[in-house]
Design a protein around this motif. Sequence first.
Motif, mmCIF file in Angstrom:
data_model
loop_
_atom_site.group_PDB
_atom_site.id
_atom_site.type_symbol
_atom_site.label_atom_id
_atom_site.label_comp_id
_atom_site.label_asym_id
_atom_site.label_seq_id
_atom_site.Cartn_x
_atom_site.Cartn_y
_atom_site.Cartn_z
ATOM 1 N N HIS A 892 44.861 -18.673 85.960
ATOM 2 C CA HIS A 892 44.506 -19.484 87.120
ATOM 3 C C HIS A 892 43.039 -19.880 87.231
ATOM 4 C CE1 HIS A 892 48.483 -18.278 88.460
ATOM 5 N NE2 HIS A 892 48.119 -16.970 88.442
ATOM 6 N N SER A 893 42.114 -19.307 86.437
ATOM 7 C CA SER A 893 40.688 -19.491 86.728
ATOM 8 C C SER A 893 40.132 -20.827 86.277
ATOM 9 C CB SER A 893 39.878 -18.367 86.062
ATOM 10 O OG SER A 893 39.924 -18.502 84.647
ATOM 11 N N HIS A 894 40.751 -21.447 85.245
ATOM 12 C CA HIS A 894 40.179 -22.655 84.618
ATOM 13 C C HIS A 894 38.740 -22.405 84.180
ATOM 14 C CE1 HIS A 894 43.706 -24.888 85.936
ATOM 15 N NE2 HIS A 894 43.490 -24.447 87.191
ATOM 16 N N ALA A 895 38.436 -21.184 83.762
ATOM 17 C CA ALA A 895 37.073 -20.806 83.373
ATOM 18 C C ALA A 895 36.815 -21.167 81.925
ATOM 19 C CB ALA A 895 36.860 -19.314 83.581
ATOM 20 N N THR A 896 35.521 -21.186 81.592
ATOM 21 C CA THR A 896 35.123 -21.411 80.185
ATOM 22 C C THR A 896 34.614 -20.114 79.564
ATOM 23 O OG1 THR A 896 32.909 -22.052 80.876
ATOM 24 C CG2 THR A 896 34.538 -23.813 80.627
ATOM 25 N N SER A 897 34.301 -19.116 80.391
ATOM 26 C CA SER A 897 33.832 -17.834 79.852
ATOM 27 C C SER A 897 34.231 -16.719 80.807
ATOM 28 C CB SER A 897 32.313 -17.831 79.642
ATOM 29 O OG SER A 897 31.644 -18.049 80.861
ATOM 30 N N CYS A 913 35.122 -7.433 85.890
ATOM 31 C CA CYS A 913 35.673 -8.598 85.197
ATOM 32 C C CYS A 913 35.125 -9.833 85.909
ATOM 33 C CB CYS A 913 37.202 -8.573 85.229
ATOM 34 S SG CYS A 913 37.958 -10.016 84.465
ATOM 35 N N LEU A 914 34.328 -10.654 85.200
ATOM 36 C CA LEU A 914 33.597 -11.753 85.837
ATOM 37 C C LEU A 914 33.830 -13.041 85.058
ATOM 38 C CD1 LEU A 914 31.446 -12.748 87.877
ATOM 39 C CD2 LEU A 914 29.708 -12.087 86.197
ATOM 40 N N ASP A 915 34.345 -14.095 85.781
ATOM 41 C CA ASP A 915 34.530 -15.386 85.114
ATOM 42 C C ASP A 915 33.763 -16.451 85.867
ATOM 43 O OD1 ASP A 915 36.143 -16.860 87.127
ATOM 44 O OD2 ASP A 915 37.636 -15.297 86.739
ATOM 45 N N ASN A 916 33.608 -17.610 85.238
ATOM 46 C CA ASN A 916 32.877 -18.726 85.852
ATOM 47 C C ASN A 916 33.819 -19.844 86.271
ATOM 48 O OD1 ASN A 916 33.634 -19.674 83.381
ATOM 49 N ND2 ASN A 916 31.650 -20.578 82.848
ATOM 50 N N GLY A 917 35.047 -19.421 86.647
ATOM 51 C CA GLY A 917 36.055 -20.421 86.989
ATOM 52 C C GLY A 917 35.939 -20.941 88.409
ATOM 53 N N VAL A 918 37.078 -21.506 88.893
ATOM 54 C CA VAL A 918 37.078 -22.179 90.188
ATOM 55 C C VAL A 918 37.165 -21.196 91.348
ATOM 56 C CG1 VAL A 918 38.078 -24.276 89.235
ATOM 57 C CG2 VAL A 918 39.591 -22.442 90.075
ATOM 58 N N ILE A 947 36.199 -7.521 95.338
ATOM 59 C CA ILE A 947 36.662 -8.800 94.777
ATOM 60 C C ILE A 947 35.878 -9.907 95.452
ATOM 61 C CG2 ILE A 947 38.624 -10.341 94.456
ATOM 62 C CD1 ILE A 947 40.447 -7.900 94.559
ATOM 63 N N ASN A 948 35.209 -10.724 94.655
ATOM 64 C CA ASN A 948 34.377 -11.812 95.171
ATOM 65 C C ASN A 948 34.726 -13.087 94.422
ATOM 66 O OD1 ASN A 948 32.381 -13.548 96.027
ATOM 67 N ND2 ASN A 948 30.759 -12.001 95.931
ATOM 68 N N SER A 949 35.056 -14.153 95.189
ATOM 69 C CA SER A 949 35.457 -15.412 94.546
ATOM 70 C C SER A 949 34.633 -16.583 95.060
ATOM 71 C CB SER A 949 36.945 -15.653 94.798
ATOM 72 O OG SER A 949 37.182 -15.768 96.183
ATOM 73 N N ASN A 950 33.403 -16.341 95.504
ATOM 74 C CA ASN A 950 32.569 -17.448 96.012
ATOM 75 C C ASN A 950 32.144 -18.390 94.889
ATOM 76 O OD1 ASN A 950 32.716 -16.475 98.600
ATOM 77 N ND2 ASN A 950 30.872 -15.199 98.410
ATOM 78 N N SER A 951 31.718 -17.818 93.789
ATOM 79 C CA SER A 951 31.317 -18.630 92.621
ATOM 80 C C SER A 951 31.949 -17.981 91.411
ATOM 81 C CB SER A 951 29.791 -18.654 92.501
ATOM 82 O OG SER A 951 29.418 -19.373 91.354
ATOM 83 N N GLY A 952 33.086 -18.526 90.975
ATOM 84 C CA GLY A 952 33.879 -17.821 89.975
ATOM 85 C C GLY A 952 34.570 -16.652 90.641
ATOM 86 N N THR A 953 35.092 -15.756 89.841
ATOM 87 C CA THR A 953 35.790 -14.593 90.389
ATOM 88 C C THR A 953 35.229 -13.337 89.756
ATOM 89 O OG1 THR A 953 37.803 -15.872 90.728
ATOM 90 C CG2 THR A 953 38.017 -13.472 90.734
#
Length: 962
Positions: A892-897, A913-918, A947-953
């Motif tokens: 679901h993240s559509h992340a690139t990293s 676990c940290l991603d740069n997705g939506v 759990i923080n999803s303000n900028s990525g997840t």
Amino acid sequence: MIRLLFLLFPVLLFSQFKVTHYTSENGLPHDLCYQIIQDKQGFIWLGTDNGLVKFNGSTFQNYNRNQGLTNSFVIDVFENENEKLVATWGGGCYVFNGKEFKSIGLEKSNFSKQQQIVRNKDVIYSIENRSRINSYNTKTKISQFYSLVYNEGKLVWWSSDKNANKLLTKLNPNTIGCNLQIERIDASVYCYTDKNSPQFKGIVKLNENFKTENPFPFLNTYNIIGLQKKRNHFLAVTPNKIIEFNTKGILSIQNKNFEDKTILQFSENNSFRVFLLQNKKENNHEIIIEDKTTKRIITIVASSLKSPISDILISNDNSIWVSTYGNGLFIIQKPVIQVAKNILQGNYVFDYLEKIKNNFFLSENTLIINNKEKNLYTKHSIETVSHFRNRANDTVFVFTKNTKNYSFKIHNQYIKSSNLKNQIVVNNQKFEQGDNELVYLENGEWKNFQFIISDEEKLFFKIKDVLFYKNEYWVFTNLGIFVYNKNYKQIKHYTSKNGLLQNEIIKAVVYQNKLYVLNYLGFSVFEKRIFKNFKYNNNDNDTFNDFVISPNGNLWIACQKGLIEFKDNLFLKFTRNEGLSSSFYSKIFINSKNELVALGNNGVDFINAYFQPNVSLPNLVITNKNSKKPILTNTIIKYQENFVIKAEVVGFQNSKPILEYNLNNQKWVKLNTFYFDFTNFTADNYQIQFRVKYPFTNYVYSRLYFIKKEPVWYMRWFVFLPAFLFLLSGIGVLVYLRIQQLNKRNKNLKKLLDSNEKLEFQLNEMRHNIAQDFHDELGNKLAGISVLSDKLLHDENLKTNQNYATIERINKDSQDLFQGIRDFIWAIDSKNGTLEELIFTLTDFGEELFQNSGINFFVENNITEAKFLLPNFWNRQLLLLFKEAMTNAFKHSHATSLYLIFRINDTNLTIECLDNGVGFITEKLQRKNGLHNLKKRADKLKSQLIINSNSGTSVKFIGEIN
């Protein structure tokens, strides 16, 4: 010599001396006073009609009937080692040890009238009833009375108790009828008369056997009324002569012709000669003071004292003491600082300018001009006058706030007013100085100095002065010192942060290639590119106004409470108490005569710049307050002893002495009383020292005292050691019993640990076997189902079969089940319980999951040592938690990293676990079971999941590990 006659004390006080008068109204116990002496500690002792009085310069201590006197009329006092001898009128003689009086001699003499007393070795001599000597031997306790008579033309001592009838019938008419005096010099006692008497001339020496001895036969023609020791010879006083002599003969005779007056008493030291005279015609007393330094003679008439004079004394500090019959005690002293002259008395003078022929002074709205030749003063009214500005030799510029300009000429001197900026010349360069700006003249054009300061600092910026020093222009301000080169470029800014004592500058002077800078805390001296600071201990909240450097290199500071001289690295302060005319001084100068010219609120003081203060240092007397005995250098006191040190200051200046103490080499602390109390101190070793000074003197230090305060009795070693050993034995027994108990307990515990370790080993072995069985039996069969169903799915003939969908479902379920069984088997196996194995497994899972997915997978790990077991069941919950987190990101993240981060800080394990997705918005999620499941897993481990999803997840686990 100049002979001055002062009939009134105010004239005397103003001209040469200051006079302090003590009576019963300001502390003296009685106004009728007799003999004065000064003891070796510096105290003044005085006989009065109200007992014996001790004076330390600030307080009078009275000793009377409460201390053992039976009669309060103390006529004479004599110091003998550590005791005082006292003669009373009608009460006999006494020895005073500092606490109480003890009577001397036979009981019948206790009511006798005694005039004088001395002691020589074991014998005490006293003058009784004016003409009889009482001899008391302190060893034999024998008291005898002797009279001086003429027998066959010779002076003979006759005992009043021996041959009484013969004495009455034959010798009594020949008894010397004059008042006797006795004096001890070195180890001898001499007797002479106290006024002109033809029956007794010369000096008789007393001895224990009272054999008549004439030690100085060459004085037999003189009526001796006084005797003193002077260096290596003697000095005798007659009614009109001063005779200096030794054992061989007369050295010199000084005739003192005081007209109709005769000498009653004489005293001398290196500074003064003081005569007590009696006027034969008027039958009153006078005092003549000869000042050896100034060669002046001062006469004091008894009428100015309002009472006859009983005694005179010159104390160690050159004070002249005068006791009177009815008007108390007078102290006559030279001022500490000798003002040569005071002019313009009653005027507040705040500026001064010296020219060749004239002196110029500024007072309030007034210009005062002094013609030096004629010593004439003229006053000229000038409104809002402020200060002089010296621009030319023939013109005096007076700065005024009045916009109206004026000019006039007086005594060949032009006087002009100015309300413009102050024009000055420094190093042949013209400047104009305002309050907050400074301009210089260059090529006919005025240019501003550029001061590098903030806009806020510009609001209160003020320029004080400009000097040329070290080929640089130094500008002194309230924000420090700005230094400019010859091109007027700022090259340095000195403040309190880089060496200056204070930023607020009052004045600066260059002297002997050194720069002296005055500020409100003291002053700074600039030499060799560094500042050396001298801070003034401003206990009385004084304020500096101006300063000069005298020809001998001492600094003189004009301040709000007097003058301060900086000499030998000490600030010495002088006020009106020390002889100054004003209470405050605004400016100070050095004139062409090398005189200090101090401008104050009571005119102008002229002081010799080379003068030496007329001071005597105070003395410190350290005693035990309760026992009144001196304190030993090493003193031991008991724990509950009331031990108070009395640090008594003895000094007779009007200024209040500054008393301080230093305890255990710490800072010096001001002592407001004479007492330092050790009573409440804990048992320990202490060292203490005292020091005292006047504001205008150096410090006087006491010796260093070592005080040992012993502990309370039960803490003494002879009490404490047995008690300690007994207690130690009891503790030893208890410890032994406890050790035995612990040994038994440890054995049981060791058995339990061994049993637990064995059970844990068996449990781990069983977990490993179960995992192995699951893998071999169930895992292999599920793997086979998955492989066979996958093979059927690739058969082209079955793709059109109606059971193809069922086969797909079997394949998917078998793979999911296999994966779940594999995770379960991994968690059961005890070999996978370490953090290292968890990191490896999650890393392997992530690399496989994100391969060819378009999401770059990174692992950050700062854990260098991970081969330790995690708490039970952590590995399974953490594995499932982060596998689900990575799977959600994959879907679901559509992340690139995506980053998988492992960290340990102290006892906290952090996995993130940290991603740069939506990211996502929790409130908008239709299904939240996944998030709840993640948090439940963390809750099971009693840990925190963020759990923080303000900028990525970001899914961050924080758990405490042991």
